[in-house]
Scaffold this active site. Structure first.
Site, PDB file in Angstrom:
ATOM      1  N   TYR A 181     103.489   9.161 -42.769  1.00  0.00           N
ATOM      2  CA  TYR A 181     103.262  10.377 -42.841  1.00  0.00           C
ATOM      3  C   TYR A 181     104.569  11.051 -43.944  1.00  0.00           C
ATOM      4  CZ  TYR A 181     104.150  15.258 -40.936  1.00  0.00           C
ATOM      5  OH  TYR A 181     104.327  16.507 -40.815  1.00  0.00           O
ATOM      6  N   ASP A 198     103.757   6.554 -32.420  1.00  0.00           N
ATOM      7  CA  ASP A 198     103.263   7.903 -32.539  1.00  0.00           C
ATOM      8  C   ASP A 198     101.802   7.708 -32.301  1.00  0.00           C
ATOM      9  OD1 ASP A 198     102.543  10.169 -33.457  1.00  0.00           O
ATOM     10  OD2 ASP A 198     104.057  10.757 -34.852  1.00  0.00           O
ATOM     11  N   ILE A 224      99.668  10.359 -31.732  1.00  0.00           N
ATOM     12  CA  ILE A 224      99.147  11.866 -31.664  1.00  0.00           C
ATOM     13  C   ILE A 224      97.627  12.205 -32.197  1.00  0.00           C
ATOM     14  CG2 ILE A 224     101.523  12.633 -32.149  1.00  0.00           C
ATOM     15  CD1 ILE A 224     100.551  13.744 -34.922  1.00  0.00           C
ATOM     16  N   LYS A 263      96.325  17.677 -32.657  1.00  0.00           N
ATOM     17  CA  LYS A 263      95.237  16.832 -33.160  1.00  0.00           C
ATOM     18  C   LYS A 263      94.314  16.759 -32.413  1.00  0.00           C
ATOM     19  CE  LYS A 263      98.105  16.761 -36.597  1.00  0.00           C
ATOM     20  NZ  LYS A 263      98.198  17.499 -37.871  1.00  0.00           N
TER      21      LYS A 263
END
Length: 486
Positions: A145, A230, A232, A275
């Site tokens: 990202y 992470d 998410i 998300k």
């Protein structure tokens, strides 16, 4: 300018990346079905709008939650006045239960180990402040990202060292890549403090295999460093293989029992409702850690980015409705799968392939055959054509630090089905118009993916590093010697 701080005057924030520049171009000329039908369609935004009607229906059926009432009586004063704003107990419990439900209730989460933050961006930065500082490095597998260059580095002073992954094995993490990144960091006189992964992956849209997760756990145990997962996008997994949280992996390993290892104190999860629930504007993120020192310090840091009491109250009511959450999770996954299939099929008709994926709000799209040269400069030239001529803002792989030119992240969940259809038609027209003029690079096949020869790949990588000085790693110590050559 002399009276301003270095953080203000330098551009180490990472927002001069093509990822963010594409957003700027979209905002100058945004598509609208009637007001601006020839405008740029935003396909660079990983936002989930597919199940918004489910949220709106719940609000209509539960007016007390949105009206800040309890048993018909207003609690506005209670929510508006000062209180323990680091987390309403009811919300922390509801969030912990929702995290477990997303993971099929195979693991449970202790609300006492949660730190609430204003979104995952704040969660990642706060966690970095707890784990690293100037002179320290975080290892992250590529592609990753683009916002991490801002979130993890800008204010903390830490550095990112990429773990190089390639299409030859579907961009999976390998033991040799981990060791290579670790060695690279030490050559740069950086102390490695952690490995950070996104699982499911942004931008790949894939879940990590159990072998990869075990490899990571073994690696951080051997090096005595932290592991940040992470997660998410954990609720966006719409097809097999299923998602496995890092907590599940630790629970399954005898060598990770607290009685024989302290690894639980060095594994941390970042989560968000942006998300999985599709409410990025609510700014709800969280750190989950068994390390009490990290939890206590991060809780103090969360004062700089809190979740409002009103938001917590509203969402605690929504997430505590198990009938609703069960229906939402199942229906949202179904809609994501259908939308994913629509994009993949449309691109296939245009002669464009995608990495096999099963999660996320995007596809990792292979446009290497549309490059006029196998370089990152050629990738950006193609990206500019797609933004300005085709009218689509997509994210080039170089902005995600991909090791190979020609890959792009394309989002599909932030628009209507009609807008997605228009996007696909635009791409098809562009490919058809470009076919006669384009000279496709020569590829050799391997492991189910097309890839260049080693010699060509090395040449392309060199071009990438030269280019990324201008876009992504400007002023980064890892590339400063190249910046001096410009």
């Amino acid at each position: 300018m002399g009276m301003l701080s270095k953080k203000v005057t330098c551009n180490s924030h990472g927002q001069d990346s093509s990822y963010f520049l594409g957003w700027q171009e979209y905002e100058k000329n945004p598509y609208h079905v009637s007001l601006n039908p020839s405008g740029i369609i935003q396909m660079g935004l990983a936002e989930n709008q597919l199940s918004f009607d489910l949220l709106e229906s719940w609000i209509a059926e539960n007016p007390d939650a949105a009206g800040f009432k309890r048993d018909g009586q207003s609690i506005f004063r209670e929510l508006a006045l000062f209180q323990d704003y680091h987390g309403l107990p009811a919300f922390k419990e509801a969030l912990a239960d929702f995290m477990s439900e997303i993971r099929g209730n195979r693991v449970s989460f202790d609300p006492k180990n949660l730190v609430l933050t204003a979104g995952a961006t704040s969660a990642n930065e706060a966690l970095m402040f707890c784990l690293a500082e100037a002179g320290d490095a975080i290892l992250i597998p590529t592609p990753y990202y683009p916002g991490f260059d801002r979130d993890l580095k800008w204010r903390t002073g830490a550095e990112i060292v990429p773990i190089p992954c390639t299409s030859s094995n579907g961009f999976k993490i390998t033991a040799s890549a981990l060791e290579e990144a670790y060695t690279t960091a030490h050559r740069q006189n950086l102390r490695v403090k952690a490995v950070l992964v996104t699982n499911p992956s942004n931008p790949l849209g894939t879940t990590m295999s159990e072998d990869e997760l075990n490899l990571l756990v073994t690696f951080v145990i051997s090096k005595g460093i932290h592991l940040v997962s992470d997660e998410i996008y954990s609720g966006t997994v719409f097809s097999s293989p299923s998602f496995k949280s890092i907590v599940e992996v630790l629970s399954d390993r005898p060598d990770c029992r607290p009685s024989v290892s302290d690894v639980w104190d060095r594994v941390h999860i970042v989560y968000s409702l942006s998300k999985d629930l599709g409410v990025p504007g609510f700014r709800v993120g969280a750190i989950y850690s068994s390390n009490r020192t990290v939890v206590e310090a991060a809780t103090k840091m969360s004062s700089f980015g809190l979740v409002s009491s009103q938001t917590q109250y509203f969402l605690s009511a929504m997430l505590s409705d198990k009938k609703f959450t069960g229906r939402y999770i199942a229906e949202n996954r179904l809609r994501l799968r259908r939308r994913h299939e629509s994009l993949v099929a449309g691109l296939r008709e245009a002669g464009i392939g995608c990495l096999d994926s099963n999660a996320g709000l995007f596809c990792w799209v292979d446009m290497r055959h549309l490059l006029n040269k196998y370089t990152f400069e050629a990738e950006i030239e193609l990206w500019k054509k797609i933004v300005y001529k085709v009218g689509l803002n997509i994210s080039p792989g170089s902005s995600c630090h991909c090791t190979e030119p020609g890959w792009f992240r394309v989002c599909y969940a932030n628009m209507t089905e009609e807008t997605l259809g228009l996007s696909i038609r635009r791409i098809k027209e562009f490919v058809t118009a470009s076919a006669s003029a384009a000279t496709a690079p020569t590829y050799c096949s391997g492991s189910g993916y097309e890839r260049r020869s080693h010699r060509q790949h090395s040449k392309g990588s060199s071009g990438k590093n030269k280019f990324l000085n201008k876009w992504v790693f400007r002023l980064s110590p890892l590339h400063r010697h190249e910046a001096d050559d410009r």
